[in-house]
Design an enzyme around this catalytic site. Structure first.
Site, mmCIF file in Angstrom:
data_model
loop_
_atom_site.group_PDB
_atom_site.id
_atom_site.type_symbol
_atom_site.label_atom_id
_atom_site.label_comp_id
_atom_site.label_asym_id
_atom_site.label_seq_id
_atom_site.Cartn_x
_atom_site.Cartn_y
_atom_site.Cartn_z
ATOM 1 N N GLU A 110 -2.537 8.542 -4.252
ATOM 2 C CA GLU A 110 -2.868 7.718 -5.403
ATOM 3 C C GLU A 110 -4.216 8.178 -5.954
ATOM 4 O O GLU A 110 -5.157 8.285 -5.175
ATOM 5 C CB GLU A 110 -2.970 6.265 -4.960
ATOM 6 C CG GLU A 110 -2.831 5.254 -6.065
ATOM 7 C CD GLU A 110 -2.686 3.842 -5.511
ATOM 8 O OE1 GLU A 110 -3.641 3.075 -5.702
ATOM 9 O OE2 GLU A 110 -1.661 3.527 -4.887
ATOM 10 N N HIS B 143 -1.290 0.824 -9.960
ATOM 11 C CA HIS B 143 -1.979 -0.064 -9.020
ATOM 12 C C HIS B 143 -2.746 -1.160 -9.768
ATOM 13 O O HIS B 143 -3.958 -1.294 -9.620
ATOM 14 C CB HIS B 143 -2.932 0.739 -8.122
ATOM 15 C CG HIS B 143 -3.285 -0.006 -6.861
ATOM 16 N ND1 HIS B 143 -3.563 0.626 -5.665
ATOM 17 C CD2 HIS B 143 -3.397 -1.334 -6.598
ATOM 18 C CE1 HIS B 143 -3.837 -0.279 -4.737
ATOM 19 N NE2 HIS B 143 -3.737 -1.472 -5.283
ATOM 20 N N ARG C 251 0.847 -1.179 0.000
ATOM 21 C CA ARG C 251 0.000 0.000 0.000
ATOM 22 C C ARG C 251 0.889 1.238 0.000
ATOM 23 O O ARG C 251 1.914 1.269 0.676
ATOM 24 C CB ARG C 251 -0.908 0.022 1.244
ATOM 25 C CG ARG C 251 -2.148 -0.853 1.112
ATOM 26 C CD ARG C 251 -3.122 -0.284 0.070
ATOM 27 N NE ARG C 251 -4.313 -1.103 -0.133
ATOM 28 C CZ ARG C 251 -4.447 -2.053 -1.055
ATOM 29 N NH1 ARG C 251 -3.436 -2.352 -1.852
ATOM 30 N NH2 ARG C 251 -5.588 -2.691 -1.191
#
Lengths: 318, 318
Positions: A260, A279, A231
């Site tokens: 993000e 991602h 993460r």
């Protein structure tokens, strides 16, 4: 007469086969779609089982909910007191070992073999090889895996096959196949110091928030490569940029970031020896079907009162 | 008085340490450099041992030559009757297993994980993931390795770690670790038909000339990926282009080509799902030193009359 129906909310598209498979296991299943829930938000209070995330507000009103299965692996969204207090069981989808290990080693080898630069030359139609000392080998190097769950163990296996020595960090220290030394979280810096390549797979929890900070980068070997598919919030992004800029790190491969999406003009976008993917290391064809299969197996277990697969520890946050 | 000197021609730079290491093994060694040979071409007739290639003309005049060690693995240059007839032993450098397996899996995963497209987006500062069905997994797929020498066996090991099943083709059929079925050359098309990914590592010999032709591509599974780190001349390049253009192959990753360098404007440069590197899959830092270490070990064996490592079968051509 008691309501014997088991109301199953499915957050993504429900194919005919999947609906039949659910009914074959749970004859009292009534499938509720997101369209139905949108039309009648009160339905949430009658849901017994859910496939897909709920908002905190929905959770608070889902008084009948006994079990929720997520499509994803990351449980950041559930780190909330209302969800922690709720008696429902949470299960996630730990189906990412193969795609993420493929993605990470793809990025790593792209960087070490200068394949990104070869691709630029290919675009220009130019046949030119790099110098010997521009490429690097992972054979004989040391890999440190932060987080030795199913993904980390798969990365360890692949690293070993490539001739790497593998060390790792795990909350509960135990022997792990393909890993020569497992360190506890209190010895993370020792593990980092040993490694030429660091793969971060830590979940996003309060305990891991910015755990990879300036001190962690300072603990790494000079010239190391840092990779992140855990993460983004587990890393202090400014410290990462500084470690790259100062030359302490050779490079970085990141599939997750904080913030993000990585904003326009962020320095990471254009740094040399940095590879960025949006991602998507865990995606693969048939993803939703794999989750459906996991859900069906868990539905069988749920009905039989047997332990569910991929049960999340709500307090630990993963 | 007989000339007891052992004249050792070294075709690349000779460091002081290397010269001392040679003398420690062979006290009568006299090192001859390329500068000396350039100044006096007749010296070739007095060379006993050579590190590095010689031209056919030099070979014909090297009447004292007993052993030649190459820096490279490929022996195409030695497929000449004058060299075949010469009594000197040839040894090559089979030190490419690690770099070539890293290079090939880097290219393969770059293609399957769409990392080349991610790199283009990164250049533009764009955070965007591909669709689920744009990526592919190698886990669970079948890999066919043509040529199961040290490089092929290393590729098999890595493929297995990634969850692939591995089949292969080998001149002398035998059991090979990590390979579930080994086919002889006469059954190559059967092996190709089984595979989602084909890695070609065949040496360039008369027997392998354009062995991968239109028939071989037709034998492959629809949607397969073809990779080449053997020799370009083992492939009919026009047939490869056609197999890509027709959609029979999903893509190709090539580190070697015919002709090489791939000329300007060649269709392969701009085909989608084709990745090209300029014949550098075997390079790695310390390459020359690895060859020197191999040479020193072989020099010990040469003096002691023991079998040399990496001896080339001149008739087979590898």
């Amino acid at each position: 007469m008691p309501d014997k129906s088991v109301n199953v909310l499915v957050k993504r598209e429900v194919g005919e086969t999947f609906a039949e498979e659910i009914s074959a296991i749970e004859p009292n299943a009534v499938i509720v779609t997101t369209d139905q829930l949108d039309a009648d938000p009160e339905l949430i209070s009658r849901i017994d089982v859910c496939l897909g995330r709920l908002s905190v507000e929905q959770f608070e009103r889902a008084s009948r909910l006994k079990w929720l299965q997520c499509y994803a692996a990351g449980m950041d969204w559930a780190q909330n007191d209302a969800i922690r207090r709720h008696p429902a069981l949470l299960t996630n989808s730990r189906i990412h070992a193969a795609p993420i290990s493929e993605h990470l080693f793809g990025m790593l080898l792209m960087l070490t073999r200068r394949l990104h630069l070869a691709y630029e030359r290919q675009q220009a139609g130019r046949w030119k090889r790099p110098d010997l000392d521009e490429v690097a080998m992972i054979d004989g190097k040391t890999l440190c895996v932060l987080g030795l769950g199913v993904i980390g163990r798969r990365c360890a296996r692949v690293g070993r096959a490539f001739g790497m020595e593998v060390v790792g960090v795990k909350r509960h220290v135990e022997l792990v196949t393909d890993v020569s030394e497992v360190f506890g979280p209190d010895r993370m810096h020792e593990a980092l110091a040993a490694a030429d390549v660091v793969i971060n797979l830590l979940p996003g929890t309060e305990a891991t928030e910015k755990l990879i900070d300036a001190g962690a980068f300072a603990a790494m070997k000079g010239g190391a490569i840092f990779m992140n598919a855990g993460r983004g919030r587990t890393v202090d992004t400014d410290a990462l940029v500084e470690a790259l800029r100062s030359g302490r790190l050779f490079g970085a491969c990141i599939d997750v970031a904080a913030p993000e999406p990585l904003p326009d003009g962020h320095p990471l976008w254009r740094m040399p020896n940095v590879l960025i993917t949006a991602h998507y290391s865990g995606i693969h064809p048939g993803y939703d079907r794999h989750v459906e299969e996991l859900f069906l197996e868990n539905l069988r277990r749920f009905r039989a009162g047997r332990p569910l697969i991929n049960l999340v520890d709500k307090q630990a946050g993963y």
